[in-house]
Scaffold this active site. Sequence first.
Site, PDB file in Angstrom:
ATOM      1  N   LYS A 299     -53.371  16.014  15.249  1.00  0.00           N
ATOM      2  CA  LYS A 299     -52.375  16.988  14.781  1.00  0.00           C
ATOM      3  C   LYS A 299     -53.049  18.342  14.573  1.00  0.00           C
ATOM      4  O   LYS A 299     -52.496  19.382  14.920  1.00  0.00           O
ATOM      5  CB  LYS A 299     -51.754  16.526  13.462  1.00  0.00           C
ATOM      6  CG  LYS A 299     -50.754  15.391  13.583  1.00  0.00           C
ATOM      7  CD  LYS A 299     -50.083  15.189  12.228  1.00  0.00           C
ATOM      8  CE  LYS A 299     -49.183  13.978  12.201  1.00  0.00           C
ATOM      9  NZ  LYS A 299     -48.612  13.766  10.853  1.00  0.00           N
TER      10      LYS A 299
ATOM     11  N   THR B 270     -53.438  17.405   6.653  1.00  0.00           N
ATOM     12  CA  THR B 270     -53.400  16.155   7.414  1.00  0.00           C
ATOM     13  C   THR B 270     -54.822  15.659   7.656  1.00  0.00           C
ATOM     14  O   THR B 270     -55.748  16.462   7.800  1.00  0.00           O
ATOM     15  CB  THR B 270     -52.673  16.317   8.772  1.00  0.00           C
ATOM     16  OG1 THR B 270     -52.667  15.052   9.439  1.00  0.00           O
ATOM     17  CG2 THR B 270     -53.331  17.329   9.678  1.00  0.00           C
TER      18      THR B 270
ATOM     19  N   ASP C 158     -44.917  15.837   8.870  1.00  0.00           N
ATOM     20  CA  ASP C 158     -44.617  14.412   8.872  1.00  0.00           C
ATOM     21  C   ASP C 158     -43.773  14.164  10.106  1.00  0.00           C
ATOM     22  O   ASP C 158     -42.798  14.875  10.365  1.00  0.00           O
ATOM     23  CB  ASP C 158     -43.899  13.954   7.606  1.00  0.00           C
ATOM     24  CG  ASP C 158     -44.074  12.447   7.450  1.00  0.00           C
ATOM     25  OD1 ASP C 158     -45.229  12.004   7.302  1.00  0.00           O
ATOM     26  OD2 ASP C 158     -43.090  11.709   7.514  1.00  0.00           O
TER      27      ASP C 158
ATOM     28  N   ASN D 163     -55.164  13.704  10.267  1.00  0.00           N
ATOM     29  CA  ASN D 163     -55.043  13.355  11.688  1.00  0.00           C
ATOM     30  C   ASN D 163     -55.626  14.490  12.551  1.00  0.00           C
ATOM     31  O   ASN D 163     -55.028  15.559  12.689  1.00  0.00           O
ATOM     32  CB  ASN D 163     -53.548  13.126  11.995  1.00  0.00           C
ATOM     33  CG  ASN D 163     -53.305  12.668  13.412  1.00  0.00           C
ATOM     34  OD1 ASN D 163     -54.031  13.038  14.330  1.00  0.00           O
ATOM     35  ND2 ASN D 163     -52.265  11.870  13.595  1.00  0.00           N
TER      36      ASN D 163
HETATM   37  P1  IMP Z   1     -47.593  10.619   9.829  1.00  0.00           P
HETATM   38  O1  IMP Z   1     -46.798  11.861  10.113  1.00  0.00           O
HETATM   39  O2  IMP Z   1     -49.003  10.898   9.462  1.00  0.00           O
HETATM   40  O3  IMP Z   1     -46.885   9.713   8.861  1.00  0.00           O
HETATM   41  O4  IMP Z   1     -47.727   9.767  11.165  1.00  0.00           O
HETATM   42  C1  IMP Z   1     -47.054  10.071  12.287  1.00  0.00           C
HETATM   43  C2  IMP Z   1     -47.160   8.923  13.275  1.00  0.00           C
HETATM   44  O5  IMP Z   1     -46.086   9.067  14.199  1.00  0.00           O
HETATM   45  C3  IMP Z   1     -48.436   8.969  14.108  1.00  0.00           C
HETATM   46  O6  IMP Z   1     -49.458   8.201  13.551  1.00  0.00           O
HETATM   47  C4  IMP Z   1     -47.963   8.418  15.439  1.00  0.00           C
HETATM   48  O7  IMP Z   1     -47.934   7.029  15.389  1.00  0.00           O
HETATM   49  C5  IMP Z   1     -46.522   8.921  15.508  1.00  0.00           C
HETATM   50  N1  IMP Z   1     -46.475  10.249  16.154  1.00  0.00           N
HETATM   51  C6  IMP Z   1     -46.098  11.436  15.596  1.00  0.00           C
HETATM   52  N2  IMP Z   1     -46.207  12.440  16.468  1.00  0.00           N
HETATM   53  C7  IMP Z   1     -46.683  11.902  17.595  1.00  0.00           C
HETATM   54  C8  IMP Z   1     -47.031  12.469  18.854  1.00  0.00           C
HETATM   55  O8  IMP Z   1     -46.967  13.683  19.111  1.00  0.00           O
HETATM   56  N3  IMP Z   1     -47.469  11.581  19.776  1.00  0.00           N
HETATM   57  C9  IMP Z   1     -47.584  10.252  19.552  1.00  0.00           C
HETATM   58  N4  IMP Z   1     -47.297   9.690  18.393  1.00  0.00           N
HETATM   59  C10 IMP Z   1     -46.849  10.503  17.401  1.00  0.00           C
END
Ligand code: IMP
Length: 195
Positions: free
Chosen positions: A12, A7, A68, A9
């Site tokens: 995360k 990731t 995800d 992020n």
């Molecule tokens: P991805 O899994 O990278 O596609 O993105 C997940 C998206 O879901 C994040 O960018 C947030 O917008 C939202 N999201 C997922 N988990 C959380 C969390 O624990 N808190 C707040 N938003 C979340």
Amino acid sequence: MKLILATQNSNKVKEIKVLLPGNFDIISLKDLNFSEDIKETENTFHGNALLKAKYIAEKFNANVISDDSGLEVVALNNEPGVFSARYFNENATDKENLDFLLKNLSGKENRKARFVSVICLILDGKEYFFEGEIKGEITFEPKGTTGFGYDPVFVPEKSHLTFAEMTLDEKNKFSHRAKAIEKLIHFLIEKLKVD
Ligand code: IMP
């Protein structure tokens, strides 16, 4: 045991690192100087989790986990779902997504929602999935400053605080990601005992 966390992020990474016991060595994409954005082209959490994990496992020939995740809001037909990170537009900030969500929910009494996390593990080339969810409600305005994404507008069941009003440890007592990671840890501990 070494695991790459697929990731970009950093929130995360932070959340997952504190959940895994010390004998798991978590390597982030940043540690590997890998800054490519892997396009999420699937329309399910499982599909996108697999796509990210597979890409990194093949690139680095390593064991990998990916997450995800997203928010499903009942009154919005489970939107934004897999589009949570790009709800307002493709390059949206967390604030733009959150404001857009509150706008779409304005006037709606039903504030029920859930966060979902699907963790994909690729271990010795084999794929495994672990899911977690937390039900809750969307507030009428953002509250709190910790966390990321929709944290300021989500109050989990059995709490009166938004995720953004909690410390990381408090959020991890409720969160979808923590529940999925708990299942992953259980699986890995059992597997390591057997192998
Ligand atoms: P991805 O899994 O990278 O596609 O993105 C997940 C998206 O879901 C994040 O960018 C947030 O917008 C939202 N999201 C997922 N988990 C959380 C969390 O624990 N808190 C707040 N938003 C979340």
